[in-house]
Design a protein around this motif. Structure first.
Motif: not given
Length: 474
Positions: A10, A26-28, A30, A37, A39-41
């Motif tokens: 990331t 930061r973004y996610s 899907f 979800l 991956c986030d961050q």
């Protein structure tokens, strides 16, 4: 993140290291299969990160990478190709999951073959010399540009990454990739692995995830010498403008398409049906060269429409989802705007109650001012129209600002060659469509782009000819 099959890159990859962005944004990501979800961050590059990457790229270009011979650059590309194959399941997972792509491993294998191809060119791309009867020996060298940037789309991220990496590195350049914000992870991961393994010196290949603002900073940067962009026409225009307003950096633009395909009465019928279905359903229609305007000669129109519609219907449970909710909304919007201007033979709605699936769709004889007929949809949606003769087909096919791919289905070789020369298109398939060859140039005419990717033509766009004149008269 826990629960994922592989570590998620990331961060940004700058100068061979995974580093945190100077931006707090930061973004996610899907999974469009079920909207879960993934991956986030994921981090966006800030201006300070762009400057740091350019500085590292310049240092590598003037330092260790400059010392690599052409043969050594080719060897590095061979090793990078092997690295992709070694990690193909991981790379496919990282970029295939957030877009629902089911053929991501195959794409990674294709990417490896692209790098092997350009490895063979690294020490074979020739210069020129000219007769010296006038006492002047004339030599033309092909020299690298320096810091190059590749701005990549989400629909074929691993393969298109290789299309930019291969020729850029083969010619001795260094490159910063800006992957799509939808598919940043494989680019970040491969850039890190390439440096960690020692295949490439730090700074030769870097990756900056981010949205349009990151691409704009790179396109306008005064120390970047070349931008290669694959994506939409509006964004391509902005990149060309930024390149011109900054330092007149070189630009390659591979943009959209609304590709026509002509089905003539003397075609191999089964072959024409197969290619027509394949052309608009591969990658769920999310391909710039997808043949979305199908023209069939009147004598076989009823038979072809029936077979094509049947073939599209049979794909309904085979297609992967559209890339995300944004893409699903975009495809859906065309049907709302063109209500009453089209006849839908099959499809035309979301498939299932979860995920981003869209039914394969066929429009019949849409009105010529309908948006589904004129604009790139980027989904499994085709428009079928009828025509009388060659003249009418060419008029209909060329009546667009797009000019990327076209197809002609006929068993008359004279007709095929005659029409291929008249079509306003960078690529023409005869008895095939919506396919490419690594050995031949790929790109479009009109607003479908500037320059070419693939083949040795791409090498030209990553080099600058230098003429050397030697006076032998003294």
């Amino acid at each position: 993140m826990t629960g994922n099959k592989y570590p998620l890159s990331t961060q940004l990859c700058i100068n061979g290291k995974l580093v945190d962005s100077h931006s707090s944004e930061r973004y996610s990501l899907f999974n469009p299969v079920d909207d879960s979800l993934f991956c986030d961050q994921v981090q966006y590059a800030a201006a300070e990160d762009v400057d740091a990457a350019v500085e590292a790229a310049e240092a590598a270009f003037k330092g260790p990478w400059r010392k690599f011979t052409a043969t050594q650059r080719g060897e590095a590309l061979v090793k990078l190709s092997a690295l992709i194959l070694e990690h193909k399941e991981e790379l496919a997972y990282l970029d295939g999951t957030p877009t629902g792509k089911t053929a991501a491993i195959t794409e990674a294998e294709f990417a490896a073959s692209i790098l092997r191809y350009y490895a063979g060119w690294a020490d074979k791309y020739p210069g020129e010399s000219y007769p010296g009867e006038d006492g002047m020996v004339k030599i033309v060298r092909q020299e690298p540009l320096g810091v190059c940037v590749g701005i990549n789309p989400w629909n074929g991220p691993i393969a298109i990454m290789a299309m930019k990496l291969g020729p850029a590195l083969a010619m001795g350049n260094v490159i910063i990739l800006k992957p799509s914000e939808k598919t940043p992870l494989a680019s970040n991961r491969l850039a890190f692995l390439a440096s960690e393994s020692g295949i490439l010196p730090p700074g030769v290949f870097q990756s900056l995830s981010g949205a349009g603002a990151t691409g704009a900073m790179l396109a306008s940067h005064m120390r970047v010498r070349k931008v290669s962009f694959t994506g939409s026409i509006p964004t391509g225009k902005k990149i060309q403008e930024a390149a011109a307003k900054s330092n007149l950096k070189r630009v390659t633009l591979e943009l959209g398409g609304k590709s026509p395909s002509g089905i003539f009465e003397d075609c191999d019928f089964d072959n024409a049906v197969w290619w027509s279905v394949f052309a608009i359903t591969q990658n769920t229609g999310q391909a710039c060269y997808a043949a979305s305007r199908v023209y069939v000669q009147e004598g076989i129109a009823d038979k072809f429409v029936e077979a094509f519609t049947k073939g599209m219907s049979e794909k309904i449970n085979e297609l992967a989802p559209l890339a995300d909710k944004t893409q699903l909304s975009r495809v859906s919007s065309f049907f709302q705007r063109d209500a009453g201007k089209t006849q839908i033979l099959v499809g035309g709605k979301q498939h299932g109650d979860k995920g981003c699936y869209w039914e394969p769709t066929v429009f019949y004889n849409p009105e010529k001012d309908a948006q589904v007929y004129n604009e790139e949809i980027f989904g499994p949606v085709a428009c079928i129209s009828t025509f009388k003769d060659e003249e009418e087909f060419l008029r209909l096919a060329n009546d667009t600002e797009y000019g990327l791919m076209a197809g002609v289905f006929t068993q008359d070789i004279n007709r095929a060659m005659r029409i291929s020369s008249e079509l306003d298109s960078g690529v023409v398939g005869i008895n095939c469509v919506s396919t490419i060859s690594l050995q031949t140039p790929f790109g479009g005419s009109k607003q479908s782009g500037i320059g070419r990717e693939m083949s040795h033509y791409a090498l030209r766009s990553y080099s600058e000819p230098k003429t050397v004149l030697i006076n032998m008269n003294y």
